[in-house]
Motif scaffolding. Structure first.
Motif, short mmCIF file in Angstrom:
data_model
loop_
_atom_site.label_atom_id
_atom_site.label_comp_id
_atom_site.label_asym_id
_atom_site.label_seq_id
_atom_site.Cartn_x
_atom_site.Cartn_y
_atom_site.Cartn_z
N UNK A 131 0.84 -1.21 0.00
CA UNK A 131 0.00 0.00 0.00
C UNK A 131 0.87 1.26 0.00
N UNK A 132 1.99 1.21 0.74
CA UNK A 132 2.93 2.33 0.76
C UNK A 132 3.42 2.64 -0.66
N UNK A 145 5.15 15.90 -3.23
CA UNK A 145 6.21 15.34 -2.39
C UNK A 145 5.68 14.12 -1.64
N UNK A 146 6.61 13.24 -1.29
CA UNK A 146 6.21 12.01 -0.57
C UNK A 146 5.76 12.35 0.84
N UNK A 147 4.83 11.54 1.34
CA UNK A 147 4.38 11.69 2.73
C UNK A 147 4.92 10.48 3.51
N UNK A 148 5.60 10.74 4.61
CA UNK A 148 6.16 9.63 5.40
C UNK A 148 5.03 8.84 6.07
N UNK A 157 -5.78 3.34 7.08
CA UNK A 157 -5.63 4.75 7.47
C UNK A 157 -4.30 5.31 6.99
N UNK A 158 -3.24 4.50 7.11
CA UNK A 158 -1.92 4.97 6.69
C UNK A 158 -1.87 5.16 5.18
N UNK A 159 -2.51 4.24 4.44
CA UNK A 159 -2.52 4.40 2.98
C UNK A 159 -3.17 5.73 2.59
N UNK A 160 -4.34 6.02 3.17
CA UNK A 160 -5.05 7.26 2.81
C UNK A 160 -4.23 8.49 3.23
N UNK A 161 -3.54 8.37 4.36
CA UNK A 161 -2.66 9.46 4.82
C UNK A 161 -1.52 9.68 3.83
N UNK A 162 -0.85 8.58 3.44
CA UNK A 162 0.29 8.72 2.53
C UNK A 162 -0.14 9.14 1.13
N UNK A 163 -1.37 8.81 0.77
CA UNK A 163 -1.88 9.17 -0.57
C UNK A 163 -2.26 10.65 -0.63
N UNK A 172 -14.14 7.00 6.34
CA UNK A 172 -13.36 6.72 5.12
C UNK A 172 -12.40 5.55 5.36
N UNK A 173 -11.76 5.59 6.53
CA UNK A 173 -10.81 4.52 6.86
C UNK A 173 -11.54 3.17 6.91
N UNK A 174 -12.71 3.21 7.52
CA UNK A 174 -13.50 1.98 7.64
C UNK A 174 -13.95 1.48 6.25
#
Ligand code: CMC
Length: 399
Positions: A131-132, A145-148, A157-163, A172-174
């Motif tokens: 997903x990363x 720019x990339x999101x850590x 949740x992390x995928x949506x954050x990094x995207x 949304x996460x659910x």
């Protein structure tokens, strides 16, 4: 044992599995004995993966420890960012993902270590990083720019954050998490079979995962969800649905998101997703799109013979509007399928290795026999001189 002809292997059992059970006639899918509908309603993707990999549901402590391990693997080696940047921005994300999953092996010191423990660790890394990689490539191709990664978040949740660079709302996460649960495993589907064939040669987990991504890409397998959304956008409005579908059916064209090789009943993954997709669409202002899907379903299921043929909406029909409502570009839909199915692919690889047998079916040879070898200078020129009828046919199809 006498050889049997079974092209497409639709009547062949090629492996044992404890991961998932499908009854296509009655529309049943279970992961390790648990009905998919109850898992989609109650379990997280992390919990579902633990179930698939360990054969039972985790307790609180086990789940928390697993989530932590997974979170610690979201980040990729810094050199992977250079690999992302080396891919043309115009590349299709599934093609980029195939390259990136393969490249992960170069930065894993255990890539070729074949012990069960090392393979488990690599499964975790592959799952955490897929997903990363999707998020990294999408941001790179858009010039952002990339999101850590944020190692406090769930995989969804992390995928949506990094995207997006923004915190996803719990709903949304659910929504993404439910789609991940529904796609995590599905018996010996084409990409899982491909992964098992690769690992059965005692190749490595990264090679098996790369094979699987390439196999999932095809529109007859993982690519259909994107085509469903393209169809909805092409129709554009509820008032145009009836005429559009009628003309497609009159031309005997397939309606994307309907039918399945295995299910001849309602795809059990679509049952909950259907009601869930409505909520997600309503929350994100996309209810008109959802209403179009409902109308398409009504029209298709009212066709003579369609139910007898076992044509019902499949998982892709309702996951398409869900992904769209989450703001994902259409060409990322199949990547999300891959990010989820990585749980199944790796689980199947470990299962294959535990009772390994090289997968090596036969082909029926349809070419000539007994030809005499002619030195190159004595051979006639050109395509018409080919002595192999199957080569001639193949060439005429290609031109
Ligand atoms: N729309 C209209 N008619 C259909 C459709 C459809 N989507 N799918 C199958 N049919 C008809 C087909 O025309 C044929 O009719 P007839 O017997 O009169 O010629 C009959 O149903 C059987 O078709 P088939 O191609 O022999 O069936 P299959 O089991 O080989 O195909 C399928 C399965 C998924 C390739 C096919 O249903 C299809 O192309 N569906 C659209 C693509 C799609 O949504 N794929 C996603 C599958 S779910 C994701 C996954 O698990 O990989």
């Amino acid at each position: 044992m006498p050889l049997t002809v079974d092209k497409g292997l639709g009547n062949t059992i090629a492996a044992d599995t404890n991961l998932s059970f499908i009854d296509g006639t009655n529309g049943v899918l279970e992961y390790v004995g648990y009905d998919i509908d109850s898992l989609a309603r109650n379990a997280t993707f992390e919990e579902t993966t633990w179930l698939l990999w360990n054969g039972r549901l985790p307790n609180t402590h086990e789940l928390a420890a697993f989530a932590k391990e997974l979170q610690s693997e979201y980040a990729v080696d810094a050199r992977m960012l250079d690999v992302v940047r080396a891919i043309p921005r115009t590349a299709a994300p599934m093609d980029a993902l195939r390259t990136l999953v393969s490249a992960l092996a170069h930065f894993d010191l255990e890539a070729d270590e074949q012990t069960p423990a090392a393979n488990k660790r690599k499964s975790l890394r592959l799952l955490a990083k897929t997903a990363t990689l999707v998020a990294l490539f999408d941001r790179y191709r858009k010039g952002k720019s990339f999101v850590a990664p944020d190692a406090t978040l769930s995989l969804a949740g992390n995928f949506l954050w990094m995207l997006t660079g923004a915190r996803a709302t719990p709903s949304m996460e659910r929504a993404l998490d439910v789609c991940l649960v529904l796609h995590a495993d599905h018996g010996l589907n084409a990409s899982t079979f491909a992964a098992r064939v690769t690992i059965a040669t005692q190749s490595d987990m990264y090679s098996a995962a790369t094979t699987a991504v390439g196999t999932l890409k095809g529109p007859l397998h993982g690519g259909a969800n994107q085509e469903v959304m393209e169809m909805l956008l092409e129709i554009g409005d509820l008032s145009k649905v009836d005429a559009y579908i009628a003309s497609k059916l009159a031309r005997k064209e397939r309606i994307m998101g309907f039918g399945h090789r295995v299910y001849k009943a309602y795809d059990p993954r679509a049952t909950y997703l259907k009601t869930f997709a409505k909520q997600v669409a309503a929350d994100t202002g996309n209810l008109p799109l959802y209403e179009m899907t409902r109308r398409i379903e009504e029209i298709v299921l009212a066709q003579p013979n369609i139910i007898e043929k076992g044509i019902f909406p499949n998982v892709d029909f309702y996951s398409a509007t869900t992904y769209y409502s989450l703001g994902l570009d259409l060409d990322l839909f199949t990547c999300m399928f891959a990010a989820s199915r990585m749980a199944g692919w790796t689980g199947h690889c470990i299962e294959q290795l535990a009772a390994n047998k090289l997968v090596r079916p036969h082909a029926e040879y349809t070419g000539p026999h007994g030809l005499s070898y002619l030195p190159i200078g004595q051979r006639p020129d050109g395509e018409t001189s080919s002595t192999c009828p199957s080569v001639k046919t193949a060439m005429s199809v290609l031109v």
